[in-house]
Design a protein around this motif. Structure first.
Motif: not given
Length: 562
Positions: A327, A332, A393, A493-496, A512
Motif C-alpha cells: 500500500e 501489489s 491479494p 477483488t480489491t487488494e485487501s 476478502r
C-alpha cells in the motif's frame, strides 16, 4: 451460493493480481531431442499452461550462454541461444502465449555479462585504463607485485570476488595483470553501471524485447548494480547487508534507483506500460519497497513466506506487513514459495521443523538422507501453504513442477552436478541443481516425455509425478492447482483482506471484501470449524474434505465461497 463476477482488469493493471508461472527453459520441454529444453518446447506446451490457469509465464534466461551459471552468464542480451531456438521461435512462442491470453515476462540480467560477451573480450584485448575496460570493474591488485585481490569481497558462489587476468597488450603482455570483479562466478564479470554506455545499452535491450511483444521483465540481482568503488576499496568480508541507509558497499545503494527511473521511462513508452519485478534480497522492508514504486520497477519480490516456518502466527504477521508495504509503495505484493534458486517447498516442509538453510545444505550433501524427510507431510504442507497464498491479494509466482508436487532431487549423482556453487566451494555445497531437473510429462515415454536425454538425470520416482499420471486423477496435485487457479480468478477483488479472529492458535482465517474466506489449520491435529463457516460453502481444499462433523484436518487449507 451467491455468484460473483470480478470486474474486468484494466490492461495496464493485469500484473497486480496475476498468477505467474516460472519456466526454466532448459528444463521445461525439449522439442529437438538434444536434451536441453527449448523455446519450441515451451510453445508445444502452451495448451497445458492455459489449462493450468496461469496469467503469465516468466522465462528464465534463454540467451546465448556457456551455461557457467545456468544461463545467467549472458553472451548476447538481444538474441536466443541457438540450442534453445531462434528469434523466430521466440516470436512464435510469444504469439502462441498471447493467443492463449498468457502474458510473457523475460528475465533480464543487468549486474553482469558473461566472460564471452563482446564487451569483455574487448576489455581483455585492451590496455588498463581503456574505455573497453571501463565497462567493467578492473583494478590493480594489492601487494608488492599486485598479487593480492583489490579487496576482501567474497563471491556468492564461494571464493573471492576477484579474478586476475593475463595481459595481452603492451609491455606487460603475457604477464599477470589487473583483476576484475565478479560477485558470482568468474565467468560473470560485473558491469560498471557508472558508465553511461551501459545504461543506454540496456535501454536498447528493454526496447528490443518489448518491441517483440514481451509484457514485462524480471530483474536479476536488482539491488547489486551500483557499488562503492572509491579507492581504497572498503572492506566487506560478508555478503550480508547490515545497514538500511543505502550506504552498503555492494548492495541496495541509493544510486540504483536512478537507473530504474530511467528504465521506467523506457517501459512507459509502451501501451500498456511494460511491467518489471525486482529480485532484491534486501532484509529491510523500508528499503525493498523502493524498488516497487511506480516511478521505479513497479514491483519487487518478497521472499518472506518462502523463508518462514509453517506456522499460523508467522504467516499472519508476514502477510499483514507485506500488504502494508504494498500500500505504501503503490505496488501489489508478491508471494512465492519456490523458484530456480531454492530447495522446492514440498521438500523444505518435509524436513523437521527448525531446519534452517544451513541444515538444508547439509541435507542435500547427504543425498537427502539426513535428517530423515517426511514426504507425505511435506506435500500436505506445501499444498496447504500454496492454497493459503493463492487466496491472498497480490501476484502469485509459481515455479514449474510445483503443480506436480515435485520434491527436490536431493540424490543426483555427484558427477552430474553443474551448479557453480558445487565447484567454487570445493564440493562442500551442492547448490541448486536439485530443483532444476527436467520435468516429467509422460510416465510411459522415454525420458518421461521431456524429449532427449535430459541434461540433469530424472530420478526414477519422477514418473509417479508425471503429468500423464495426474492429468485425470481426482485429488492429484495437478488437479488441485487447476482447481485453485480457476477459482482464484473468481475470488480476485480489491487488494485487501480482513483477518478473522481464530478460536485456535493454529488457525489463520481471512476474508476478502467479496465474501470469500480462507482458513488454514497449521497444526497437525484436527480442530473445530470456526462458528459461521458452513462446510457446504467449501469449494477448494488442499487435502481431504473435512467430515461433516465440522472438523478441519491438520495442515489443510479450505476456501469458502460467499
Amino acid at each position: 451460493m451467491n455468484s460473483h463476477v470480478p470486474a474486468p482488469v484494466p490492461a495496464a493493471q493485469w500484473w497486480r493480481q496475476a498468477a505467474v508461472y516460472q519456466i526454466y527453459p532448459r528444463s521445461f520441454a525439449d522439442a529437438t531431442g538434444d536434451g536441453l529444453g527449448d523455446l519450441p518446447g515451451v510453445t508445444s506446451r502452451m495448451g497445458y499452461l492455459a489449462e493450468l490457469g496461469i496469467d503469465a509465464i516468466w522465462l528464465s534466461p534463454f540467451y546465448p550462454s556457456a551455461l557457467a551459471d545456468g544461463g545467467y552468464d549472458v553472451d548476447d542480451y538481444r538474441n536466443v541461444d541457438e540450442r534453445l531456438g531462434t528469434l523466430e521461435d521466440f516470436d512464435a512462442m510469444i504469439a502462441a502465449a498471447h493467443a492463449a491470453n498468457i502474458k510473457v515476462i523475460a528475465d533480464v540480467v543487468p549486474n553482469h555479462s558473461s566472460n564471452r560477451h563482446q564487451w569483455f573480450t574487448a576489455a581483455l584485448a585492451s590496455a588498463p585504463g581503456s574505455p573497453e575496460r571501463a565497462r567493467y570493474h578492473f583494478r590493480d591488485g594489492l601487494g608488492e607485485n599486485g598479487e593480492l585481490p583489490p579487496s576482501d569481497w567474497p563471491s556468492h558462489f564461494g571464493g573471492p570476488a576477484w579474478t586476475r587476468i593475463t595481459e595481452t597488450t603492451g609491455e606487460n603482455a603475457g604477464a599477470p595483470g589487473q583483476w576484475y570483479l565478479h560477485l558470482f562466478a568468474p565467468e560473470q564479470p560485473d558491469l560498471n553501471w557508472d558508465n553511461p554506455e551501459i545504461r543506454e545499452d540496456f535501454h536498447t535491450t528493454l526496447r528490443f524485447w518489448a518491441d517483440r511483444g514481451v509484457d514485462g521483465f524480471r530483474v536479476d540481482v536488482a539491488h547489486a548494480l551500483v557499488k562503492d568503488m572509491a579507492h581504497p576499496l572498503r572492506s566487506k568480508p560478508s555478503l550480508e547487508i547490515l545497514v538500511d541507509d543505502g550506504t552498503d558497499v555492494l548492495f541496495d545503494r541509493d544510486e540504483v534507483h536512478e537507473i530504474y527511473a530511467g528504465w521506467r521511462s523506457v517501459l512507459n513508452e509502451y501501451d500498456p506500460p511494460r511491467i518489471a519485478v525486482a529480485e532484491a534480497w534486501v532484509p529491510f522492508t523500508n528499503r525493498r519497497l523502493r524498488y516497487a514504486r511506480p516511478t521505479g520497477l513497479g514491483q519487487a519480490f518478497n521472499f518472506d513466506l518462502l523463508q518462514a516456518p509453517f506456522a499460523a502466527t508467522e504467516f499472519r504477521e508476514i502477510v499483514a506487513r507485506c500488504l502494508e508495504e504494498a500500500e505504501v509503495s503503490g505496488a501489489s505484493s508478491t508471494w512465492v514459495f519456490s523458484n530456480h534458486d531454492v530447495v522446492r517447498h514440498a521438500s523444505r516442509y518435509s524436513l523437521p521443523d527448525g531446519t534452517d538453510a544451513a541444515a538444508q545444505d547439509a541435507w542435500l550433501l547427504s543425498g537427502g538422507r539426513e535428517p530423515v524427510a517426511d514426504p507425505a507431510r511435506g506435500l500436505r504442507r506445501a499444498r496447504a501453504a500454496t492454497l493459503f497464498m493463492l487466496g491472498l491479494p497480490g501476484s502469485a509466482y509459481l515455479y514449474q513442477g510445483e503443480e506436480l508436487g515435485l520434491f527436490e532431487a536431493a540424490d543426483l549423482p555427484l558427477d552430474s552436478l553443474q551448479d557453480p556453487t558445487w565447484f567454487r566451494t570445493g564440493k562442500t555445497l551442492k547448490g541448486r541443481d536439485g530443483c532444476r531437473v527436467p520435468l516429467p510429462w509422460n510416465a510411459q515415454e522415454e525420458h518421461l516425455g521431456f524429449g532427449g536425454p535430459p541434461w540433469l538425470p530424472q530420478p526414477a520416482w519422477f514418473a509417479e509425478h508425471a503429468v500423464s499420471a495426474q492429468d485425470a486423477a481426482e485429488g492429484s496435485t495437478l488437479q488441485f492447482y487447476r482447481s485453485a487457479l480457476a477459482w482464484r480468478r473468481k475470488l480476485q477483488t480489491t487488494e485487501s483482506l480482513h483477518w478473522v479472529s481464530a478460536p485456535d492458535a493454529a488457525l489463520a482465517h481471512y476474508r476478502r471484501p467479496n465474501g470469500w474466506e480462507v482458513l488454514t489449520n497449521f497444526g497437525t491435529a484436527p480442530t473445530d470449524l470456526p462458528d459461521g463457516l458452513d462446510p457446504a460453502r467449501i469449494v477448494v481444499t488442499s487435502g481431504a474434505l473435512p467430515v461433516l462433523s465440522g472438523l478441519v484436518p491438520g495442515e489443510t487449507t479450505l476456501w469458502f465461497a460467499p
